[in-house]
Motif scaffolding. Sequence first.
Motif, PDB file in Angstrom:
ATOM      1  N   GLU A 143      35.795 -48.718  22.149  1.00 47.79           N
ATOM      2  CA  GLU A 143      36.648 -48.022  22.999  1.00 47.79           C
ATOM      3  C   GLU A 143      37.210 -49.642  23.545  1.00 47.79           C
ATOM      4  O   GLU A 143      37.941 -49.997  24.461  1.00 47.79           O
ATOM      5  N   ILE A 144      36.868 -50.333  23.317  1.00 49.32           N
ATOM      6  CA  ILE A 144      36.733 -51.873  23.554  1.00 49.32           C
ATOM      7  C   ILE A 144      38.159 -52.353  22.352  1.00 49.32           C
ATOM      8  O   ILE A 144      39.053 -52.940  23.203  1.00 49.32           O
ATOM      9  N   ILE A 145      38.581 -51.902  21.097  1.00 47.49           N
ATOM     10  CA  ILE A 145      39.716 -51.759  20.841  1.00 47.49           C
ATOM     11  C   ILE A 145      40.663 -51.142  21.723  1.00 47.49           C
ATOM     12  O   ILE A 145      41.850 -51.543  21.931  1.00 47.49           O
ATOM     13  N   ARG A 146      40.190 -49.785  21.877  1.00 47.46           N
ATOM     14  CA  ARG A 146      41.479 -49.306  22.681  1.00 47.46           C
ATOM     15  C   ARG A 146      41.496 -49.765  23.750  1.00 47.46           C
ATOM     16  O   ARG A 146      42.722 -49.123  24.127  1.00 47.46           O
ATOM     17  N   ASN A 147      41.204 -50.082  24.667  1.00 49.67           N
ATOM     18  CA  ASN A 147      41.266 -50.429  25.634  1.00 49.67           C
ATOM     19  C   ASN A 147      41.868 -52.061  25.693  1.00 49.67           C
ATOM     20  O   ASN A 147      41.521 -52.339  27.790  1.00 49.67           O
TER      21      ASN A 147
ATOM     22  N   TYR B 163      40.835 -47.108  16.233  1.00 51.32           N
ATOM     23  CA  TYR B 163      42.315 -45.389  16.221  1.00 51.32           C
ATOM     24  C   TYR B 163      42.109 -44.445  15.680  1.00 51.32           C
ATOM     25  O   TYR B 163      41.486 -43.486  16.061  1.00 51.32           O
TER      26      TYR B 163
ATOM     27  N   GLU C 120      38.854 -43.155  16.574  1.00 51.85           N
ATOM     28  CA  GLU C 120      38.806 -41.907  17.506  1.00 51.85           C
ATOM     29  C   GLU C 120      39.109 -40.560  16.699  1.00 51.85           C
ATOM     30  O   GLU C 120      39.044 -39.955  17.114  1.00 51.85           O
TER      31      GLU C 120
ATOM     32  N   LEU D  84      53.069 -46.177  14.758  1.00 51.81           N
ATOM     33  CA  LEU D  84      52.851 -46.691  15.664  1.00 51.81           C
ATOM     34  C   LEU D  84      52.398 -48.630  15.244  1.00 51.81           C
ATOM     35  O   LEU D  84      53.577 -49.408  16.409  1.00 51.81           O
TER      36      LEU D  84
ATOM     37  N   ALA E  54      55.841 -37.126  18.536  1.00 47.70           N
ATOM     38  CA  ALA E  54      54.237 -38.251  18.902  1.00 47.70           C
ATOM     39  C   ALA E  54      53.161 -37.670  19.172  1.00 47.70           C
ATOM     40  O   ALA E  54      53.311 -37.132  20.661  1.00 47.70           O
TER      41      ALA E  54
ATOM     42  N   GLU F 235      49.398 -37.123  21.303  1.00 55.44           N
ATOM     43  CA  GLU F 235      48.882 -37.931  21.695  1.00 55.44           C
ATOM     44  C   GLU F 235      47.833 -38.347  20.952  1.00 55.44           C
ATOM     45  O   GLU F 235      46.611 -37.411  20.611  1.00 55.44           O
TER      46      GLU F 235
ATOM     47  N   ALA G 203      45.346 -39.811  22.300  1.00 52.18           N
ATOM     48  CA  ALA G 203      44.704 -39.669  23.105  1.00 52.18           C
ATOM     49  C   ALA G 203      43.759 -38.424  23.668  1.00 52.18           C
ATOM     50  O   ALA G 203      44.008 -37.610  23.240  1.00 52.18           O
TER      51      ALA G 203
ATOM     52  N   GLN H  48      60.751 -43.900  20.143  1.00 51.62           N
ATOM     53  CA  GLN H  48      60.124 -43.775  19.735  1.00 51.62           C
ATOM     54  C   GLN H  48      59.524 -44.275  17.694  1.00 51.62           C
ATOM     55  O   GLN H  48      58.896 -44.615  16.873  1.00 51.62           O
TER      56      GLN H  48
ATOM     57  N   GLU I  26      58.374 -37.006  25.780  1.00 50.73           N
ATOM     58  CA  GLU I  26      57.589 -35.828  24.476  1.00 50.73           C
ATOM     59  C   GLU I  26      56.659 -35.702  25.098  1.00 50.73           C
ATOM     60  O   GLU I  26      56.154 -34.307  24.799  1.00 50.73           O
TER      61      GLU I  26
ATOM     62  N   VAL J 288      47.235 -45.920  29.769  1.00 51.40           N
ATOM     63  CA  VAL J 288      47.047 -47.235  30.009  1.00 51.40           C
ATOM     64  C   VAL J 288      47.329 -47.638  28.555  1.00 51.40           C
ATOM     65  O   VAL J 288      47.141 -49.117  28.489  1.00 51.40           O
TER      66      VAL J 288
ATOM     67  N   LYS K 122      48.932 -51.735  28.364  1.00 51.11           N
ATOM     68  CA  LYS K 122      48.123 -53.059  26.788  1.00 51.11           C
ATOM     69  C   LYS K 122      49.900 -53.781  26.734  1.00 51.11           C
ATOM     70  O   LYS K 122      49.898 -54.833  26.946  1.00 51.11           O
TER      71      LYS K 122
ATOM     72  N   PHE L 211      41.022 -55.138  30.246  1.00 53.24           N
ATOM     73  CA  PHE L 211      39.266 -54.093  29.828  1.00 53.24           C
ATOM     74  C   PHE L 211      38.772 -53.348  31.435  1.00 53.24           C
ATOM     75  O   PHE L 211      38.750 -51.928  31.156  1.00 53.24           O
TER      76      PHE L 211
ATOM     77  N   CYS M 279      41.736 -50.668  31.989  1.00 54.03           N
ATOM     78  CA  CYS M 279      42.706 -49.898  31.473  1.00 54.03           C
ATOM     79  C   CYS M 279      40.715 -48.502  31.417  1.00 54.03           C
ATOM     80  O   CYS M 279      41.287 -47.321  30.459  1.00 54.03           O
ATOM     81  N   TYR M 280      39.700 -49.278  30.966  1.00 54.92           N
ATOM     82  CA  TYR M 280      38.294 -48.176  30.785  1.00 54.92           C
ATOM     83  C   TYR M 280      38.225 -47.151  31.343  1.00 54.92           C
ATOM     84  O   TYR M 280      37.850 -45.481  31.121  1.00 54.92           O
TER      85      TYR M 280
ATOM     86  N   SER N 187      41.135 -44.749  31.249  1.00 53.38           N
ATOM     87  CA  SER N 187      41.110 -43.605  29.496  1.00 53.38           C
ATOM     88  C   SER N 187      40.031 -42.887  29.962  1.00 53.38           C
ATOM     89  O   SER N 187      39.958 -41.571  29.672  1.00 53.38           O
TER      90      SER N 187
END
Lengths: 234, 219
Positions: free
Chosen positions: A62-66, A104, A107, A157, A230, A232, A234, B62, B104, B153, B157, B196, B199-200, B203
């Motif tokens: 979560e820390i890295i992704r946000n 990533y 996840e 990416l 692409a 997703e 997420a 992309q 997309e 998100v 970033k 964070f 974003c958190y 998410s």
Amino acid sequence: MSYTFQFGVIAQYQDVILSGIWLTIKLSVMSIILGCAAGIVLASLRSVRGGVVRFLVDAYVEIIRNTPFLIQLFIVYFGLPGLGLRVGADTAALIGMTINLAAYSTEIIRAGIEAVHKSQIEAGEALGFTRFQVYRHVIIIPALAKVYPALCSQFVLMMLASSICSAISTNELAASAAFIESQSYRSFEVYIVVTLIYLALALCLRAVLALVGLWLFGRRVARRTATAVAEEAA
Amino acid sequence: MTFRTFGPDEFLFLLSGLQWTVLLTIIALIGGGVTGFLIALARVSSLQWLRIAAGTYIQIIQGIPVLMILFLSYYGLGLAGLDLPPLFAAGASMTVYASGYLAEIWRGCIQSVPKQQWEASESLAMTRAQQYRYVVLPQALRISLPSTVGFAVQVVKNTSIASIIGFVELARAGQLINNATFQPFRVFVAVAALYFVVCYPLSQLSRWLERRLHVGSHR
């Protein structure tokens, strides 16, 4: 508009561009291998062990992704020396990219592991598989096959995001562009050329990953990888 | 020689940088949303050349780094003789970037509306515009919510990359503070924490929407 485009100037900086491409490829390939391996380990740890391990892995992801990749690079490159760990720009780039991609991948692979149906595992056990055999043949390999296209999108990416490493003076392709621009003052031409090189690299990487998918998981997965633009994560 | 230390004033400066990050994100989402929506429609159009053109646009966006989009619009706008503040170049490039990805994502959502819905509305003698307006888009909108919020998100970033062309948002504010205080670890961890904080929740919202959607759907 009185501006005349001069792309010819860039040709004399061929060596700079080639060395930039080479470092971009090296960083990407190494971070993909390391990040993906770390992702498999972390996602497995998380699914096998509950409690503290799961909490720590989730917190890391979560820390890295946000947080932005750029800030992660800054912390590795400018922040770590304050804690007594001095790293060069290339190493810092590799560390930053690996840390980012590992989160990533974790996840994505976690989602794949969770998608494996419980009855599959029971069937594996009923066939007399050991725990490790069940894990290997029933859980992780089918999980990886399922999420391979999403992983590949993430790898592409990451390769594109490696351009951000130029901000910490890693001499990869984007830094080559900045260098040539400062020498020739042909900024627009340089960035057009380099952008096209990135596009070619992205297409090549996608093709190579599709071939690797074909080799690892067979035809069905490879076709999904080639068509996925692409997915997703997420 | 004495340096500033990272105190409340410095933190306030970071917060003012955060405002620009949020503004840039909003510009990117609105601009990229409108363009991306049109491109998504073009991508599922009945005209083949329009589909190919939209598909090519998406593939290109992309396939190139956000940083390159930024540099190209920064120098490109300058070449065109427009002397614009960095906010404009940053906003334009984040719009282009977001449009390629949103198009997309939304194409997938439009195409995931079951085919029978198209056929049923066609049998009611709806025009294609009416089919989109009353049948397909409302359903696609619902499907698109989790991934759209998730993409927001990414946009938050990636606005940090605008710092490289000198736009003073949160990441650039962090660099400026670091140059004055020489406390990189503390400063950049604070910057990361601020990202964070933005974003958190997004998410989590995306995840919550996804769960809710799965409960509601009959698949």
